[in-house]
Motif scaffolding. Structure first.
Motif, short mmCIF file in Angstrom:
data_model
loop_
_atom_site.label_atom_id
_atom_site.label_comp_id
_atom_site.label_asym_id
_atom_site.label_seq_id
_atom_site.Cartn_x
_atom_site.Cartn_y
_atom_site.Cartn_z
N GLY A 198 0.81 -1.22 0.00
CA GLY A 198 0.00 0.00 0.00
C GLY A 198 0.85 1.26 0.00
O GLY A 198 0.52 2.24 -0.69
N VAL A 199 1.95 1.26 0.75
CA VAL A 199 2.86 2.42 0.77
C VAL A 199 3.45 2.65 -0.62
O VAL A 199 3.50 3.80 -1.11
N GLY A 200 3.90 1.58 -1.26
CA GLY A 200 4.48 1.71 -2.59
C GLY A 200 3.49 2.24 -3.60
O GLY A 200 3.80 3.13 -4.40
N LEU A 201 2.27 1.70 -3.58
CA LEU A 201 1.24 2.14 -4.52
C LEU A 201 0.86 3.61 -4.28
O LEU A 201 0.68 4.38 -5.23
N ALA A 202 0.75 3.99 -3.01
CA ALA A 202 0.39 5.37 -2.69
C ALA A 202 1.47 6.34 -3.17
O ALA A 202 1.17 7.41 -3.72
N GLY A 203 2.73 5.98 -2.95
CA GLY A 203 3.83 6.84 -3.39
C GLY A 203 3.86 7.01 -4.89
O GLY A 203 4.05 8.12 -5.41
N LEU A 204 3.63 5.92 -5.63
CA LEU A 204 3.64 5.98 -7.09
C LEU A 204 2.48 6.83 -7.62
O LEU A 204 2.65 7.63 -8.53
N CYS A 205 1.30 6.66 -7.02
CA CYS A 205 0.15 7.46 -7.43
C CYS A 205 0.39 8.95 -7.17
O CYS A 205 0.05 9.81 -8.00
N ALA A 206 0.99 9.26 -6.03
CA ALA A 206 1.27 10.66 -5.69
C ALA A 206 2.29 11.27 -6.65
O ALA A 206 2.22 12.47 -6.96
N MET A 207 3.23 10.46 -7.15
CA MET A 207 4.22 10.97 -8.11
C MET A 207 3.55 11.47 -9.39
O MET A 207 4.10 12.33 -10.08
N SER A 208 2.38 10.93 -9.71
CA SER A 208 1.69 11.34 -10.93
C SER A 208 1.19 12.78 -10.86
O SER A 208 0.80 13.35 -11.89
N ALA A 209 1.20 13.34 -9.65
CA ALA A 209 0.73 14.73 -9.50
C ALA A 209 1.86 15.69 -9.17
O ALA A 209 1.64 16.90 -9.08
N ALA A 210 3.09 15.19 -8.99
CA ALA A 210 4.22 16.05 -8.59
C ALA A 210 4.75 16.82 -9.79
O ALA A 210 4.96 16.26 -10.86
N SER A 211 4.98 18.11 -9.60
CA SER A 211 5.49 18.94 -10.68
C SER A 211 6.84 19.58 -10.36
O SER A 211 7.48 20.14 -11.25
N HIS A 212 7.28 19.52 -9.11
CA HIS A 212 8.58 20.07 -8.73
C HIS A 212 9.55 18.92 -8.47
O HIS A 212 9.17 17.89 -7.88
N TRP A 213 10.80 19.07 -8.87
CA TRP A 213 11.74 17.95 -8.81
C TRP A 213 12.01 17.49 -7.38
O TRP A 213 12.21 16.29 -7.14
N VAL A 214 11.97 18.38 -6.41
CA VAL A 214 12.23 17.98 -5.02
C VAL A 214 11.07 17.12 -4.50
O VAL A 214 11.27 16.06 -3.90
N ALA A 215 9.82 17.57 -4.73
CA ALA A 215 8.65 16.79 -4.30
C ALA A 215 8.63 15.43 -5.00
O ALA A 215 8.35 14.40 -4.38
N TYR A 216 8.92 15.44 -6.28
CA TYR A 216 8.96 14.21 -7.07
C TYR A 216 9.99 13.24 -6.49
O TYR A 216 9.73 12.03 -6.34
N MET A 217 11.15 13.76 -6.14
CA MET A 217 12.23 12.94 -5.59
C MET A 217 11.83 12.32 -4.25
O MET A 217 12.09 11.14 -3.98
N LEU A 218 11.16 13.11 -3.39
CA LEU A 218 10.76 12.61 -2.07
C LEU A 218 9.65 11.57 -2.19
O LEU A 218 9.64 10.58 -1.43
N LEU A 219 8.73 11.77 -3.12
CA LEU A 219 7.67 10.78 -3.31
C LEU A 219 8.23 9.48 -3.89
O LEU A 219 7.75 8.39 -3.56
N PHE A 220 9.24 9.60 -4.74
CA PHE A 220 9.91 8.39 -5.23
C PHE A 220 10.53 7.64 -4.07
O PHE A 220 10.51 6.39 -4.04
N LEU A 221 11.09 8.36 -3.11
CA LEU A 221 11.67 7.73 -1.92
C LEU A 221 10.62 6.88 -1.20
O LEU A 221 10.87 5.73 -0.82
N VAL A 222 9.41 7.42 -1.05
CA VAL A 222 8.32 6.69 -0.39
C VAL A 222 7.96 5.44 -1.20
O VAL A 222 7.84 4.33 -0.65
N ALA A 223 7.76 5.62 -2.51
CA ALA A 223 7.37 4.50 -3.36
C ALA A 223 8.43 3.41 -3.38
O ALA A 223 8.11 2.21 -3.30
#
Length: 408
Positions: free
Chosen positions: A87-112
């Protein structure tokens, strides 16, 4: 080899999670590079940041894995923890689909990435629950083989979204929509494993909580000192899998640094998947003839040549050759490492031992990207980092020679 329902469900999860692995090797780092450069980050620095976040994900997983493994060895806990981190991996990947800044994208990838990797600890250990020792090499190879082919399905859908940009999507939005497609594929194909696979080995539930789990980690570490077969193998694994994981996770970032086109890299990595499919199955059959350790040593030689070739890489056609060569070795070295370890560990403590298997593998995955990051920042190029991986493959080979096993 005819599979029963549990074995099929276990193999199907390899098909499910390999879709995320495919994204990690292709569009995820490519989109990161685009977002970072749009944010004013230099190309070599983007390689360094991506190596750093990959290393951070590895450290978190490596710290968690042995502790989670001790808890999961209690009866009835393995699938619960697997489902939680899925569930954590799926949530992180879904959230990455909405990230537009490279720092946020990088942190969400960390979660996924942490969710994906932690779920894999429990998934890998389930091989001891679904089949007997003599079937492990072939079952593990089938998992990787079908994973390579299956991962191409959501990936090709994602590529189609980018090519045709339906519903008025721009290129970046189409890539991010592909993340949602992959999350859906990953989640749906996980259902058979959650429904059908049962935890057959486990200890009675303990009441000593977190500190008890922490204490049991050190107890297992003490056990390893007296289990030379497991100890030498896991030390060898630490070394050679470092190079394998680094080549997987950093391939497109390295190719982008050298100026290879995104389209060329993606198509070449698709070639890797299709080449890996038959050779992963073949490795399981060859292990039955020559032994798993002999085949792993052979794949280490192949990876040494890949590192040398990668150091001199300049043209796009060379990247294609490199991708095909990786396909020859990748599935075999991963699948046989997993199955061999599953055979030599105590089955009732499979999660705990696979936790250590993961911590050694993940700390190796931390070291490789860190080497590339250091070279990128220090020398303005990752070439020497690629070449340095040869030392790790050599160390892995020598340690495998020390494994006290009849297969040697």
């Amino acid at each position: 080899m005819k599979l029963n329902r549990e074995e099929k469900s276990w193999v199907l999860y390899d098909v499910a999670n390999s879709a995320f692995t495919m994204l990690t090797a292709t569009t995820i780092p490519i989109l990161f590079r685009y977002l970072a450069e749009e944010g004013g980050v230099e190309s070599a620095d983007a390689t360094g940041w991506w190596g750093a976040v990959t290393s951070a994900a590895v450290i978190l997983t490596a710290v968690l894995a042995p502790l989670l493994g001790t808890v999961a060895d209690s009866r009835g806990m393995k699938k619960k923890l697997f489902a939680a981190f899925l569930g954590v991996g799926l949530a992180g990947l879904c959230a990455m689909s909405a990230a537009s800044h490279w720092v946020a994208y990088m942190l969400l990838f960390l979660v996924a990435r942490v969710g994906y990797a932690a779920a894999n600890v429990f998934y890998d250990s389930m091989i001891t629950d679904v089949c007997a020792d003599e079937r492990m090499d072939m079952l593990s190879s089938l998992g990787y083989a079908w994973g390579y082919i299956g991962s191409c399905v959501p990936f090709l859908v994602s590529i189609a979204l980018v090519m045709f940009e339906p519903f008025g999507l721009g290129t970046v939005s189409a890539v991010q929509a592909g993340f949602l497609v992959t999350a859906l594929w990953w989640g749906l194909l996980s259902i058979p494993l959650l429904r059908r696979v049962k935890q057959r080995y486990g200890a009675d539930r303990r009441t000593d909580g977190f500190f008890g789990a922490f204490s049991r980690v050190f107890t297992t570490m003490k056990k390893l000192k007296g289990q030379k077969r497991i100890l030498y193998f896991i030390l060898a694994y630490f070394c050679y899998i470092d190079g394998v994981y680094t080549i997987i996770s950093m391939a497109t970032t390295y190719g982008g640094e050298l100026g290879i086109s995104d389209t060329g890299m993606i198509l070449a990595l698709l070639l890797t998947q299709f080449v890996a499919f038959p050779f992963a199955i073949l490795s399981g059959r060859l292990a039955g003839c020559f032994g798993a350790l002999a085949m792993i040593r052979f794949f280490i030689f192949l990876y040494t040549g890949i590192c040398v070739f990668g150091f001199f890489l300049q043209y796009e056609w060379q990247f294609w050759v490199l991708a095909a060569a990786v396909g020859l070795a990748q599935g075999g070295v991963q699948s046989l490492s997993r199955s061999y370890f599953g055979r030599i560990i105590p089955k009732e403590e499979s999660n705990e031992y696979f936790g250590f298997f993961d911590i050694f593998g993940k700390f190796a995955d931390f070291l490789g990207p860190l080497i590339l990051s250091f070279c990128a920042f220090a020398f303005g190029s990752s070439r020497y980092g690629i070449l340095a991986l040869i030392l790790l493959f050599a160390a892995g080979y020598l340690l495998l020679r020390a494994v006290p096993d009849a297969e040697r």
